[in-house]
Design an enzyme around this catalytic site. Structure first.
Site: not given
Ligand code: MRU
Length: 344
Positions: A48-50, A87, A192, A233, A243-244
């Protein structure tokens, strides 16, 4: 547990991913040459993570051709569509898939298409490593004294092909004597921050405390936070940044408390086809991720849940956007950037 870990590596025609859902308690790796398994790893947030999603997808496209020379166009459409459906929010995924498509279109008649696509995936990976390093260097500009930094989600080695974005700004700042302490938001619901950022801060030897997401306001009120730096992201042309979930809360809090709020991201996170944050598709996650912690049911399965994975922070709340091409200030003008220009 080893001191060093690799989040994404490619060895002997297999992709190796650290399984992020098991961290920090267990360091377990997924070894695969199957793009369907790679798609599942992205959907399950095992990776995960862009930027990490983009790099992983690029290897996934190449691996679809490892043992397959039949119906190449059909095979490409299949792997492209499968990975693109994993995603929706991180633009790096779509950017990397488009880069792979250009390489495929230019070489689809070649017998060694697997090697050609693999070289391209490795180049995307290496470019991401270089971009992370540049972000770390460019981020030094935001520190005017030894600072206490608050961050959200995870933006380090686990979230990228290299040393991270916001995390690398913090790490480079620490190495240069400009970071005293880090507050890591736990980052509900998938943690996270308390699992992954804590793991990386520990490995880097940076002093830190985990806080629940709702503690940030109280800390700021007490004057205990000098600046906030987080990842992104997808960044729209006007500077609005997805973002998150919970990032927007922090930006509003920073405005209230007069604390600088920074985003750090590679230029591959800027979506030149997306005018404003309203055009960013926000992923909705399953209710189980809120009603359970791991396999433990903590609330009634019948309850309704609204769980967007990301929010959008308006450009006007962002003090600066730290990229591999420099630090941008509001009002944002990205007209000079061309993601991937170094590899064309
Ligand atoms: O749902 P996740 O864990 O993939 O979300 C990740 C984030 O929101 C990160 O902050 C972002 O991708 C930047 S990672 C360098």
């Amino acid at each position: 547990m080893s001191n060093n870990f690799k989040s994404i590596s490619f060895d002997n025609d297999y992709l190796i991913l650290i399984n992020q859902t098991k961290l920090p308690l267990t360091e377990e790796y997924i070894k695969t040459d199957d793009y369907e398994r790679i798609a599942l790893a992205i959907e399950r947030l095992e990776v995960r993570g862009a930027p990490a999603i983009g790099v992983t997808a690029a290897y996934g496209v190449a691996l679809a051709f490892k043992n397959n020379q039949q119906n190449k166009n059909e095979a490409f459409t299949k792997v492209y569509n499968r990975l693109a459906a994993t995603r929706p929010t991180a633009v790096n995924l779509f950017w990397a898939l488009e880069e792979m498509k250009k390489t495929f279109d230019a070489n689809s008649e070649q017998d060694n298409i697997y090697q050609i696509l693999l070289e391209k995936a490795k180049q995307i990976h290496q470019d991401d490593i270089n971009m992370c390093d540049a972000i770390g260097r460019n981020g030094l500009e935001i520190f005017d004294k030894k600072s206490v930094v608050l961050t959200h989600c995870n933006t380090g080695q686990l979230a990228t092909g290299g040393n991270g974005t916001a995390f690398n700004v913090i790490k480079t700042g620490f190495e240069n004597g400009m970071v005293a302490h880090v507050y890591a938001d736990e980052t509900r619901p998938l943690l996270q921050g308390s699992r992954l950022t804590a793991f990386e801060l520990e490995k880097a030897g940076i002093p830190f405390s985990i806080i629940t997401d709702s503690t940030a306001a109280f800390l700021m009120k007490q004057g205990k936070v000098d600046l906030v730096v987080v990842g992104a992201d997808r960044i729209a042309v006007n500077g609005d940044a997805a973002n998150k979930i919970g990032t927007y809360n922090l930006a509003v809090l920073c405005k209230h408390h007069n604390i600088p709020f920074y985003i750090a991201a590679p230029v591959t996170t800027i979506d030149t086809g997306c005018p404003t944050g309203d055009d960013i598709k926000i992923e909705l996650r399953s209710k189980d991720e809120v009603l359970k912690i791991k396999d433990i049911q903590i609330s009634k399965p019948s309850y309704d849940v609204y769980s967007p994975a990301f929010d959008v922070t308006p450009a006007g709340l962002i003090h600066g956007i730290i990229t591999d091409e420099g630090l941008f200030r509001y009002p944002y003008d990205f007209s000079e950037i061309r993601p991937g220009k170094n590899n064309r």
